[in-house]
Write a protein that holds these residues in place. Sequence first.
Motif, PDB file in Angstrom:
ATOM      1  N   LYS A  93       8.723   5.431   0.536  1.00  0.00           N
ATOM      2  CA  LYS A  93       7.852   4.307   0.877  1.00  0.00           C
ATOM      3  C   LYS A  93       8.524   3.477   1.973  1.00  0.00           C
ATOM      4  CE  LYS A  93       5.230   5.129  -2.912  1.00  0.00           C
ATOM      5  NZ  LYS A  93       6.054   5.759  -3.879  1.00  0.00           N
ATOM      6  N   ALA A  94       7.753   3.001   2.945  1.00  0.00           N
ATOM      7  CA  ALA A  94       8.282   2.205   4.054  1.00  0.00           C
ATOM      8  C   ALA A  94       7.728   0.788   3.993  1.00  0.00           C
ATOM      9  CB  ALA A  94       7.905   2.839   5.388  1.00  0.00           C
ATOM     10  N   PHE A  95       8.627  -0.182   4.123  1.00  0.00           N
ATOM     11  CA  PHE A  95       8.285  -1.602   4.126  1.00  0.00           C
ATOM     12  C   PHE A  95       8.835  -2.221   5.408  1.00  0.00           C
ATOM     13  CE2 PHE A  95       8.497  -0.176  -0.184  1.00  0.00           C
ATOM     14  CZ  PHE A  95       7.524  -0.878  -0.871  1.00  0.00           C
ATOM     15  N   PRO A  96       8.080  -3.100   6.057  1.00  0.00           N
ATOM     16  CA  PRO A  96       8.612  -3.726   7.272  1.00  0.00           C
ATOM     17  C   PRO A  96       9.983  -4.354   6.998  1.00  0.00           C
ATOM     18  CG  PRO A  96       6.316  -4.318   6.968  1.00  0.00           C
ATOM     19  CD  PRO A  96       6.743  -3.604   5.722  1.00  0.00           C
ATOM     20  N   ALA A  97      10.904  -4.179   7.943  1.00  0.00           N
ATOM     21  CA  ALA A  97      12.245  -4.756   7.798  1.00  0.00           C
ATOM     22  C   ALA A  97      12.106  -6.251   7.522  1.00  0.00           C
ATOM     23  CB  ALA A  97      13.057  -4.503   9.062  1.00  0.00           C
ATOM     24  N   GLY A  98      12.859  -6.732   6.559  1.00  0.00           N
ATOM     25  CA  GLY A  98      12.822  -8.143   6.209  1.00  0.00           C
ATOM     26  C   GLY A  98      11.837  -8.487   5.112  1.00  0.00           C
ATOM     27  N   SER A  99      10.951  -7.555   4.762  1.00  0.00           N
ATOM     28  CA  SER A  99       9.981  -7.829   3.697  1.00  0.00           C
ATOM     29  C   SER A  99      10.538  -7.369   2.356  1.00  0.00           C
ATOM     30  CB  SER A  99       8.643  -7.144   3.983  1.00  0.00           C
ATOM     31  OG  SER A  99       8.767  -5.748   3.887  1.00  0.00           O
ATOM     32  N   THR A 100       9.863  -7.747   1.302  1.00  0.00           N
ATOM     33  CA  THR A 100      10.284  -7.366  -0.040  1.00  0.00           C
ATOM     34  C   THR A 100       9.969  -5.896  -0.300  1.00  0.00           C
ATOM     35  OG1 THR A 100       9.843  -9.595  -0.823  1.00  0.00           O
ATOM     36  CG2 THR A 100       9.978  -7.884  -2.497  1.00  0.00           C
ATOM     37  N   VAL A 101      10.959  -5.184  -0.776  1.00  0.00           N
ATOM     38  CA  VAL A 101      10.783  -3.781  -1.152  1.00  0.00           C
ATOM     39  C   VAL A 101      10.527  -3.750  -2.649  1.00  0.00           C
ATOM     40  CG1 VAL A 101      11.918  -1.538  -1.342  1.00  0.00           C
ATOM     41  CG2 VAL A 101      12.278  -2.954   0.687  1.00  0.00           C
ATOM     42  N   GLN A 102       9.450  -3.093  -3.040  1.00  0.00           N
ATOM     43  CA  GLN A 102       9.096  -3.031  -4.458  1.00  0.00           C
ATOM     44  C   GLN A 102       8.535  -1.666  -4.794  1.00  0.00           C
ATOM     45  OE1 GLN A 102       6.144  -6.168  -3.708  1.00  0.00           O
ATOM     46  NE2 GLN A 102       4.656  -4.860  -4.738  1.00  0.00           N
ATOM     47  N   GLU A 103       8.569  -1.347  -6.048  1.00  0.00           N
ATOM     48  CA  GLU A 103       8.019  -0.081  -6.495  1.00  0.00           C
ATOM     49  C   GLU A 103       6.498  -0.099  -6.326  1.00  0.00           C
ATOM     50  OE1 GLU A 103       8.157   2.530 -10.539  1.00  0.00           O
ATOM     51  OE2 GLU A 103       9.911   1.325  -9.995  1.00  0.00           O
ATOM     52  N   VAL A 104       5.972   0.998  -5.842  1.00  0.00           N
ATOM     53  CA  VAL A 104       4.527   1.157  -5.634  1.00  0.00           C
ATOM     54  C   VAL A 104       4.133   2.431  -6.362  1.00  0.00           C
ATOM     55  CG1 VAL A 104       2.718   1.548  -3.936  1.00  0.00           C
ATOM     56  CG2 VAL A 104       4.598  -0.015  -3.407  1.00  0.00           C
ATOM     57  N   ARG A 105       3.355   2.294  -7.412  1.00  0.00           N
ATOM     58  CA  ARG A 105       3.032   3.451  -8.250  1.00  0.00           C
ATOM     59  C   ARG A 105       1.652   4.041  -8.020  1.00  0.00           C
ATOM     60  NH1 ARG A 105       6.275   3.605 -13.404  1.00  0.00           N
ATOM     61  NH2 ARG A 105       7.928   2.109 -13.023  1.00  0.00           N
ATOM     62  N   ASN A 106       0.737   3.258  -7.442  1.00  0.00           N
ATOM     63  CA  ASN A 106      -0.616   3.772  -7.233  1.00  0.00           C
ATOM     64  C   ASN A 106      -1.211   3.159  -5.963  1.00  0.00           C
ATOM     65  OD1 ASN A 106      -1.836   1.197  -7.935  1.00  0.00           O
ATOM     66  ND2 ASN A 106      -1.389   1.697 -10.061  1.00  0.00           N
ATOM     67  N   TYR A 107      -2.400   3.622  -5.595  1.00  0.00           N
ATOM     68  CA  TYR A 107      -3.004   3.176  -4.344  1.00  0.00           C
ATOM     69  C   TYR A 107      -3.337   1.682  -4.373  1.00  0.00           C
ATOM     70  CZ  TYR A 107      -5.777   3.014  -0.132  1.00  0.00           C
ATOM     71  OH  TYR A 107      -6.258   2.685   1.121  1.00  0.00           O
ATOM     72  N   GLY A 108      -3.744   1.169  -5.520  1.00  0.00           N
ATOM     73  CA  GLY A 108      -4.026  -0.263  -5.629  1.00  0.00           C
ATOM     74  C   GLY A 108      -2.796  -1.103  -5.326  1.00  0.00           C
ATOM     75  N   GLN A 109      -1.651  -0.698  -5.872  1.00  0.00           N
ATOM     76  CA  GLN A 109      -0.400  -1.405  -5.576  1.00  0.00           C
ATOM     77  C   GLN A 109      -0.013  -1.221  -4.113  1.00  0.00           C
ATOM     78  OE1 GLN A 109       2.310   0.226  -8.481  1.00  0.00           O
ATOM     79  NE2 GLN A 109       1.820  -1.360  -9.992  1.00  0.00           N
ATOM     80  N   PHE A 110      -0.288  -0.066  -3.560  1.00  0.00           N
ATOM     81  CA  PHE A 110       0.000   0.185  -2.149  1.00  0.00           C
ATOM     82  C   PHE A 110      -0.766  -0.807  -1.278  1.00  0.00           C
ATOM     83  CE2 PHE A 110      -1.266   2.477   1.792  1.00  0.00           C
ATOM     84  CZ  PHE A 110      -0.027   2.644   2.370  1.00  0.00           C
ATOM     85  N   THR A 111      -2.047  -0.970  -1.536  1.00  0.00           N
ATOM     86  CA  THR A 111      -2.857  -1.844  -0.688  1.00  0.00           C
ATOM     87  C   THR A 111      -2.495  -3.314  -0.851  1.00  0.00           C
ATOM     88  OG1 THR A 111      -4.649  -1.945  -2.317  1.00  0.00           O
ATOM     89  CG2 THR A 111      -4.816  -0.258  -0.611  1.00  0.00           C
TER      90      THR A 111
END
Length: 155
Positions: free
Chosen positions: A80-98
């Motif tokens: 999973k890729a998160f913009p540098a400086g943003s919070t990195v968190q677990e993403v388990r499904n498409y709803g959490q992704f969006t």
Amino acid sequence: MTRGISFLLPDPYGTPLADLLSPVELTAYNWLVDGVESYVLEEDGLGPPLFPNPVETMDGGRFKERIGAGRHYLIFVDIKAFPAGSTVQEVRNYGQFTSSGCELALIIADSVYADLYCKDQELLARLEANAVERGYENVVSITDDNDFRTRLAAL
């Protein structure tokens, strides 16, 4: 709406992550990596894990170096890729992704089956064109109507 692309990797040996993600400015992101089963290739076969920690967060420079150094073999990978400086968190499904800061999710299973989700439609178009140019098979858009994946995870 197009959520991503699904395709078959033609060759799980080599640098499939660097090849696939070549349109992405890797250093602009922090990467949450679950290497599940991914290995460095050595002359006599499989070597150590490509991603030694079960789940780890890497800055873009380290991630770019890791996937570009030497050949590797992927069996199961969840990235999973998160913009540098943003919070990195677990993403388990498409709803959490969006609803999260996650911009890109890549799941590879059984060495060849790949699903890539991307919020940026222009980047997604470049990733799709790259997949086609590299000869990836069965490149298909993932849409609201044909996305049957319930989890954004390799296992």
